[in-house]
Scaffold this motif. Sequence first.
Motif, PDB file in Angstrom:
ATOM      1  N   LYS A   1       0.835  -1.205   0.000  1.00 29.37           N
ATOM      2  CA  LYS A   1       0.000   0.000   0.000  1.00 29.37           C
ATOM      3  C   LYS A   1       0.880   1.270   0.000  1.00 29.37           C
ATOM      4  O   LYS A   1       0.694   2.177  -0.810  1.00 29.37           O
ATOM      5  CB  LYS A   1      -0.882  -0.027   1.245  1.00 29.37           C
TER       6      LYS A   1
ATOM      7  N   GLN B   1       1.429   4.122  -2.972  1.00 28.43           N
ATOM      8  CA  GLN B   1       1.182   5.554  -2.721  1.00 28.43           C
ATOM      9  C   GLN B   1       2.408   6.386  -3.092  1.00 28.43           C
ATOM     10  O   GLN B   1       2.282   7.464  -3.665  1.00 28.43           O
ATOM     11  CB  GLN B   1       0.794   5.783  -1.257  1.00 28.43           C
TER      12      GLN B   1
ATOM     13  N   GLN C   1       1.751  10.195  -3.868  1.00 25.56           N
ATOM     14  CA  GLN C   1       0.981  10.585  -2.682  1.00 25.56           C
ATOM     15  C   GLN C   1       1.852  10.607  -1.424  1.00 25.56           C
ATOM     16  O   GLN C   1       1.418  11.057  -0.378  1.00 25.56           O
ATOM     17  CB  GLN C   1      -0.182   9.620  -2.477  1.00 25.56           C
ATOM     18  N   ARG C   2       3.030  10.047  -1.513  1.00 27.81           N
ATOM     19  CA  ARG C   2       4.006  10.117  -0.422  1.00 27.81           C
ATOM     20  C   ARG C   2       5.332  10.561  -1.025  1.00 27.81           C
ATOM     21  O   ARG C   2       5.633  10.227  -2.177  1.00 27.81           O
ATOM     22  CB  ARG C   2       4.212   8.745   0.233  1.00 27.81           C
TER      23      ARG C   2
ATOM     24  N   GLU D   1      -5.472   2.197  -5.676  1.00 25.81           N
ATOM     25  CA  GLU D   1      -4.992   3.449  -5.081  1.00 25.81           C
ATOM     26  C   GLU D   1      -5.360   4.630  -5.981  1.00 25.81           C
ATOM     27  O   GLU D   1      -5.764   5.693  -5.502  1.00 25.81           O
ATOM     28  CB  GLU D   1      -3.467   3.350  -4.912  1.00 25.81           C
TER      29      GLU D   1
END
Length: 330
Positions: free
Chosen positions: A193, A197, A202-203, A321
């Motif tokens: 996960k 990301q 997203q990170r 995601e």
Amino acid sequence: MAVLVTGGAGYIGSHMVLALVDAGHEEVVVLDDLSTGFDWALPPEVRLVVGDVSDQALVTETILRHRIDAIAHFAAKIVVPDSVTDPLGYYLANTVKTRALIETAARTGVKHFIFSSTAAVYGEPETVPVPETLATNPINPYGRSKLMSEWMLADAAAAHGFTYVVLRYFNVAGADPRGRTGQSTPNATHLIKVATQAALGQRTHLEVFGTDYPTRDGSCLRDYIQVSDLAEAHMVALNHLRSGGDSLTLNCGYGRGYSVLEVIEVVKRISGRDFEVRLSPRRPGDPAQIVAGADRIRSELDWTPKHDDLDAIVAQALAWEDSLAKRNRR
Ligand SMILES: NC(=O)c1ccc[n+]([C@@H]2O[C@H](COP(=O)([O-])OP(=O)(O)OC[C@H]3O[C@@H](n4cnc5c(N)ncnc54)[C@H](O)[C@@H]3O)[C@@H](O)[C@H]2O)c1
Ligand SMILES: O=c1ccn([C@@H]2O[C@H](COP(=O)(O)OP(=O)(O)O[C@H]3O[C@H](CO)[C@H](O)[C@H](O)[C@H]3O)[C@@H](O)[C@H]2O)c(=O)[nH]1
């Protein structure tokens, strides 16, 4: 006959709900407090009861009203490092509340119980793969909280005449291949996960927790099982119990380990995106390697996995995601 799925609005539970609905012959009732689950993860024909598994009045009423003959108990707290910092919270959520649920099930005459256990009950095995016959020796409160529940279940089943299947999941990953549900917890800590990301921007980066383990590349080894295959294991376990089969304890994994660094390489290759990887110290509570001895489930149950392919698992996780990000923007 109807099935009660506790934690059915969560990641794995929602795949079980879809498997039951897809099989087409079930009344499915979900009991979930929505602490980490989502009501939108459930198909409309499924009845959601919002509440706690330890609320014995609510659970009794639900079981009797819907004539529940089997419970699949997914509801739990699931983050290994959190269990190290908050052990009493984990023993309450996973052990004390499971005790209350088993008691309610026994009192109301529920015939079958399927329990979400974990590879964490084995602790730090010296060799892999790990057969079910290996002595359990959990090294973190999460694993101990689940092992105590396994023991309660076996004792209560013997005393009160119901049957059970304990499924010890290894590392669960991927998403419904039709894109209907997936791992949706915003702050999830699971490797695949987090890596997807990072790949989707997203990170800012991904940390590798420990590169000095006694493994082939120094990072931890895990056995990643695709979540719909895992849901199918529950379906065949349910059929086994309803056909009069004996109680069983079974590993759920494919019998092959990937290292953290190998998983990251697959995520980068499948996504076509590079991202920053930081080599960090070990995370508390992590065993170096854990891989399922996967023979017993195939011999005891009619289980044939369809998604044993890390590339496909990662592709599903990426697709989910991406769809979550679009949903959150709406
Ligand atoms: N994800 C994994 O890799 C993994 C591995 C081994 C075992 N498991 C086990 O599988 C089960 C499901 O895990 P998941 O990954 O789907 O987690 P999840 O957090 O997505 O799902 C848990 C669900 O249970 C609900 N819940 C929690 N406590 C509750 C309570 N007291 N009463 C009612 N509902 C409650 C949550 O709202 C959520 O919907 C857990 O028992 C977990 O220990 C998971
Ligand atoms: O950002 C991250 C996240 C994870 N990891 C590493 O990746 C491996 C897998 O970690 P996960 O958090 O994805 O999963 P765990 O192995 O800790 O635990 C999972 O599998 C266990 C059984 O093996 C339990 O059942 C538990 O519920 C479930 O979360 C570990 O070595 C971990 O240190 C990283 O390096 N970076």
